[in-house]
Write a protein that holds these residues in place. Structure first.
Motif, PDB file in Angstrom:
ATOM      1  N   LEU A  75       0.833  -1.198   0.000  1.00 21.84           N
ATOM      2  CA  LEU A  75       0.000   0.000   0.000  1.00 21.84           C
ATOM      3  C   LEU A  75       0.870   1.252   0.000  1.00 21.84           C
ATOM      4  O   LEU A  75       0.583   2.221  -0.713  1.00 21.84           O
ATOM      5  N   LEU A  78       2.270   1.678  -3.552  1.00 17.02           N
ATOM      6  CA  LEU A  78       1.250   2.172  -4.483  1.00 17.02           C
ATOM      7  C   LEU A  78       0.906   3.631  -4.213  1.00 17.02           C
ATOM      8  O   LEU A  78       0.718   4.417  -5.147  1.00 17.02           O
ATOM      9  N   CYS A  79       0.808   3.983  -2.949  1.00 15.40           N
ATOM     10  CA  CYS A  79       0.528   5.385  -2.609  1.00 15.40           C
ATOM     11  C   CYS A  79       1.650   6.285  -3.117  1.00 15.40           C
ATOM     12  O   CYS A  79       1.394   7.384  -3.621  1.00 15.40           O
ATOM     13  N   ARG A  93      -5.791   3.287   3.841  1.00 15.47           N
ATOM     14  CA  ARG A  93      -5.705   1.895   4.280  1.00 15.47           C
ATOM     15  C   ARG A  93      -7.053   1.399   4.804  1.00 15.47           C
ATOM     16  O   ARG A  93      -7.412   0.236   4.632  1.00 15.47           O
ATOM     17  N   LEU A 162      -4.936   0.408  -8.189  1.00 13.90           N
ATOM     18  CA  LEU A 162      -4.890   0.143  -6.755  1.00 13.90           C
ATOM     19  C   LEU A 162      -5.413  -1.256  -6.467  1.00 13.90           C
ATOM     20  O   LEU A 162      -4.826  -2.019  -5.682  1.00 13.90           O
ATOM     21  N   TYR A 166      -2.552  -4.017  -4.829  1.00 16.18           N
ATOM     22  CA  TYR A 166      -2.435  -4.001  -3.372  1.00 16.18           C
ATOM     23  C   TYR A 166      -2.673  -5.365  -2.737  1.00 16.18           C
ATOM     24  O   TYR A 166      -1.751  -6.013  -2.240  1.00 16.18           O
ATOM     25  N   GLU A 167      -3.912  -5.803  -2.759  1.00 16.20           N
ATOM     26  CA  GLU A 167      -4.277  -7.011  -2.018  1.00 16.20           C
ATOM     27  C   GLU A 167      -3.516  -8.240  -2.503  1.00 16.20           C
ATOM     28  O   GLU A 167      -3.065  -9.075  -1.709  1.00 16.20           O
TER      29      GLU A 167
END
Length: 319
Positions: A75, A78-79, A93, A162, A166-167
């Motif tokens: 995260l 990516l941010c 988050r 995103l 992320y996951e």
């Protein structure tokens, strides 16, 4: 067939489109994931891993490797890429899980879906006024100066990136450590010879991937699979874990010849970034904690409920 509850892949997202429209969006985003640009992120990733390991070392043992390392790392990366301010990371988050919630249809899921969509729309407005050296600013430039993206596409594409990055990466990091800590000799071998880590990453991606299934697709022409005829318009999903196992058992299977990142025109653009994060976090964590071990019975681990990827709700470790 399960669907993403609050935010399904939009019909005009890069995940859903095919043909010329998909190729157009993919070309716009592809520049952010070149080998040169991904390699340039190595210091950012290493610095963040060191920060997370420093924080983890202060926690009472056993500690949760998911909450302390696997989830916050991708995260943060990516941010950084998207240009989300550090002050907004905590809120981000909190909202992000709605993108992967297959079951929740209540008011809380809808509220979080609204918040993250509203936030992304607002962030795009701010980046338009004050652009930076981030991916969203680059997408805005493509939209404003070249007319390549609509405002809706900007929001949808940002959320799709995103969702894709992320996951799946957080769960893959967790599964990588589960694999290595379940076989301590394997982890020790990587400590002794870190040059083996990239090839080990490929083995883990092939045998224990966080994405067990492909996105659903509609067949466009009749396809015969064994004794089953799949008709045009029927939905299908590929069982990636099964396909990976079959490839691994094949004598002709080459290193990296797996489907963890998909195949063809929809192959994951972020594969080099995911590989870099996996190799970096494995190397630095094994080096930081020479005695890292599982602190829970492997038969009693808590797996996440229905979600877009497979992973653990927690992974307790001690060092």
């Amino acid at each position: 067939m399960p669907k993403l509850a609050a935010i399904d892949p939009s019909p005009d997202s890069i995940i859903s489109l095919d043909g010329k429209e998909h190729a157009r969006l993919r070309r716009i985003v592809a520049g952010a994931f070149t080998e040169r640009r991904v390699t340039a992120l190595r210091p950012v990733i290493e610095a963040r891993v060191h920060e997370l390991l420093d924080e983890l070392a202060t926690r009472k043992q056993p500690a949760d490797l998911v909450a302390g390392l696997a989830a916050p790392l991708p995260l943060s990366v990516l941010c950084h890429m998207l240009g989300v301010p550090v002050t907004d990371h905590d809120s981000f988050r909190e909202w992000v899980p709605v993108l992967f919630d297959l079951a929740g249809k209540g008011p809380d899921s809808r509220a979080r879906a609204f918040r993250i969509t509203y936030y992304m729309t607002k962030l795009i407005g701010e980046k338009r006024r004050e652009p930076g050296a981030d991916l969203i600013s680059a997408l805005i430039q493509a939209a404003d100066t070249e007319g390549k993206l609509t405002n809706r596409e900007l929001v949808t594409l940002s959320l799709s990136l995103l969702m894709a990055g992320y996951e799946s990466t957080a769960d893959q990091i967790t599964l990588a450590f589960l694999t290595l800590l379940h076989d301590p000799a394997r982890a020790d071998g990587l400590r002794a010879n870190p040059d083996l880590i990239p090839s080990e990453v490929e083995v883990i991606l092939q045998t224990n991937p966080s994405a067990p299934l492909s996105f659903s697709r509609a067949v466009t022409e009749p396809v015969q699979v064994a004794d089953v005829m799949i008709r045009p318009g029927q939905p299908v999903v590929a069982f990636l874990m099964g396909a990976n196992r079959a490839r691994r058992n094949s004598e002709s299977s080459a290193m990296g010849a797996h489907l963890a990142f998909g195949h063809g025109v929809h192959r994951c653009l972020g594969a080099p970034l995911a590989r870099l994060q996996l190799a970096t976090v494995i190397r630095l964590t094994l080096n930081r904690f020479p005695r890292l071990e599982l602190a829970a019975d492997i038969d009693n681990l808590r797996w996440k409920p229905a979600a877009a990827t497979r992973g653990l709700a927690a992974l307790q470790v001690r060092w």
